[in-house]
Design an enzyme around this catalytic site. Sequence first.
Site, PDB file in Angstrom:
ATOM      1  N   GLY A  98       0.851  -1.192   0.000  1.00 34.07           N
ATOM      2  CA  GLY A  98       0.000   0.000   0.000  1.00 34.07           C
ATOM      3  C   GLY A  98       0.889   1.245   0.000  1.00 34.07           C
ATOM      4  O   GLY A  98       2.029   1.192   0.463  1.00 34.07           O
ATOM      5  N   ASP A  99       0.365   2.365  -0.487  1.00 34.12           N
ATOM      6  CA  ASP A  99       1.215   3.558  -0.563  1.00 34.12           C
ATOM      7  C   ASP A  99       1.121   4.414   0.700  1.00 34.12           C
ATOM      8  O   ASP A  99       1.437   5.590   0.697  1.00 34.12           O
ATOM      9  CB  ASP A  99       0.861   4.385  -1.807  1.00 34.12           C
ATOM     10  CG  ASP A  99      -0.538   4.987  -1.709  1.00 34.12           C
ATOM     11  OD1 ASP A  99      -1.287   4.631  -0.761  1.00 34.12           O
ATOM     12  OD2 ASP A  99      -0.895   5.798  -2.575  1.00 34.12           O
ATOM     13  N   THR A 130      -6.535   1.999   0.305  1.00 38.41           N
ATOM     14  CA  THR A 130      -7.942   2.348   0.524  1.00 38.41           C
ATOM     15  C   THR A 130      -8.263   2.143   1.999  1.00 38.41           C
ATOM     16  O   THR A 130      -8.014   1.073   2.540  1.00 38.41           O
ATOM     17  CB  THR A 130      -8.861   1.437  -0.308  1.00 38.41           C
ATOM     18  OG1 THR A 130      -8.401   0.097  -0.163  1.00 38.41           O
ATOM     19  CG2 THR A 130      -8.871   1.830  -1.760  1.00 38.41           C
ATOM     20  N   ASP A 212       7.858  10.311  48.221  1.00 42.64           N
ATOM     21  CA  ASP A 212       7.624   8.897  47.875  1.00 42.64           C
ATOM     22  C   ASP A 212       7.676   8.040  49.143  1.00 42.64           C
ATOM     23  O   ASP A 212       8.619   7.279  49.363  1.00 42.64           O
ATOM     24  CB  ASP A 212       8.727   8.497  46.866  1.00 42.64           C
ATOM     25  CG  ASP A 212       8.628   7.062  46.386  1.00 42.64           C
ATOM     26  OD1 ASP A 212       7.543   6.455  46.530  1.00 42.64           O
ATOM     27  OD2 ASP A 212       9.637   6.543  45.877  1.00 42.64           O
TER      28      ASP A 212
HETATM   29  C1  SPV Z   1       9.915   3.862  41.642  1.00 44.18           C
HETATM   30  O1  SPV Z   1      10.032   4.175  40.455  1.00 44.18           O
HETATM   31  O2  SPV Z   1       9.110   4.392  42.395  1.00 44.18           O
HETATM   32  C2  SPV Z   1      10.738   2.783  42.198  1.00 44.18           C
HETATM   33  C3  SPV Z   1      12.066   2.538  41.638  1.00 44.18           C
HETATM   34  O3  SPV Z   1      10.315   2.177  43.144  1.00 44.18           O
HETATM   35  S1  SPV Z   1      13.167   3.467  42.592  1.00 44.18           S
HETATM   36  O4  SPV Z   1      12.777   4.863  42.542  1.00 44.18           O
HETATM   37  O5  SPV Z   1      14.504   3.276  42.041  1.00 44.18           O
HETATM   38  O6  SPV Z   1      13.119   2.965  43.959  1.00 44.18           O
HETATM   39 MG    MG Z   2       8.704   3.078  44.094  1.00 44.49          MG
END
Ligand code: SPV
Ligand code: MG
Length: 439
Positions: A98-99, A130, A212
């Site tokens: 196809g093109d 098409t 975190d």
């Molecule tokens: C995350 O991405 O949250 C992880 C990997 O758990 S690390 O940040 O390396 O712990």
């Molecule tokens: Mg993590």
Amino acid sequence: MDSNAMNEKIVYTCFCTDVIHEGHMNIIHKAKELGGKLVVGVLCDSEMIRYNKFPIKDFDERIKMVADIPEVDEVIVQDTIMYDKIVEELKPDYVVHGDNWDRPEMQAIRNNIVFLLEKYGGELVEVPYTYSENAKKVDRQIREKLSMPDYRRGRLRKLLELVPIVKTMEAHSGLTGLIVEKTVVVEGEHIDQFDAMWVSSLCDSTEKGKPDIELVDMTSRFRTIDDLMEVTTKPIIFDGDTGGLTEHFGYTVRSLERMGVSAIIIEDKTGLKRNSLFGTEVKQTQDSIENFCRKIAAGKQAQLSEDFMIIARIESLILEQGQEDALKRAHAYVQAGADGIMIHSRKKDPSEILEFCDAFRKEDAKTPIVVVPTSYNVITEDELAAHGVNIVIYANQLLRAAFPAMESVARSILTNHRAKEADDTLLSIKKIITLIDEI
Ligand code: SPV
Ligand code: MG
């Protein structure tokens, strides 16, 4: 005598599709009009994946689907996306396509075909592609199927069978999900893409301006997954931190299964969880083997689907407890039911990770190994795969790319009292308003 020697022309076309619609049939009819023997290649599974077309049908079904087309004289396997091998073996008089060479990877394929055919006077026949409303609908339905929870959940296990290493990229929003879903690169003869997405606790928390430390609750983490699920189809690996209380963990597993997540990774820490990349700079406590095994077992006990995976993450190297402790834990966690293990390190040198992988693989040939090469980023995917690694996670790069870019634009506007100076670094207005397709 082969058909070329008998002067029968060979007409070749390759299909990398799960369904045959009018667009494909049009190519078949045009190819047939050229006369000669019509040979159709079916692209193998692993190359479909590299090409960002995850196969829904088994390879054998796809072969049969093509073989059932009455005009097709012979079906063969095309096992690389580029045509070198197939052209060498078949020496087709015509390659029909196809093109619709609109994307860069399609252009690379076209260049490859033209280059190979020119060597002996073969011809590329480009058929106006098409794309009827019906063909569009069929393609859309295939995509919808890929995003259905039952299908999506099992895709990680399928990938583990089909590719040498599952390339997983962090995504923390619909937009970053789309980048992971759609980015395809062409590098010489190779086309590549990401296989899966990682919902990182670090990125999910940072995106919300929170540390975190398991502060962002599950409901909010699930919202992020939902945002990703809405607009993408690739399998999701969820960073489940410590997995929480053993008594709660089964509920988390069930929720993730229902949503269509493919795997959760839980780490063997207890108490206030801090990011692993702090290592021993902050207080972090590793869970006992017995407790963590109980948590894994509780998750496996609660799990309802066959294909969901619970992956146990070992923090022994992060917490400087040594290889022996890491290995002892890995085998214990597998015994407790873990479907895979993740080994983490914050060293710049990958040797301790490779040492672990080699030693683990001596005892256990099949349990998938997951690694996160954030600090030891010199290592390549091929090198990791050679040491038995099955899943590589790029855990935070998209968020880390976005922050300095955004901060720099904020600074530029404050400094210049207008946005003009920053404009060259930005997505154009035309691009931003058309970036997201409407259905
Ligand atoms: C995350 O991405 O949250 C992880 C990997 O758990 S690390 O940040 O390396 O712990
Ligand atoms: Mg993590």
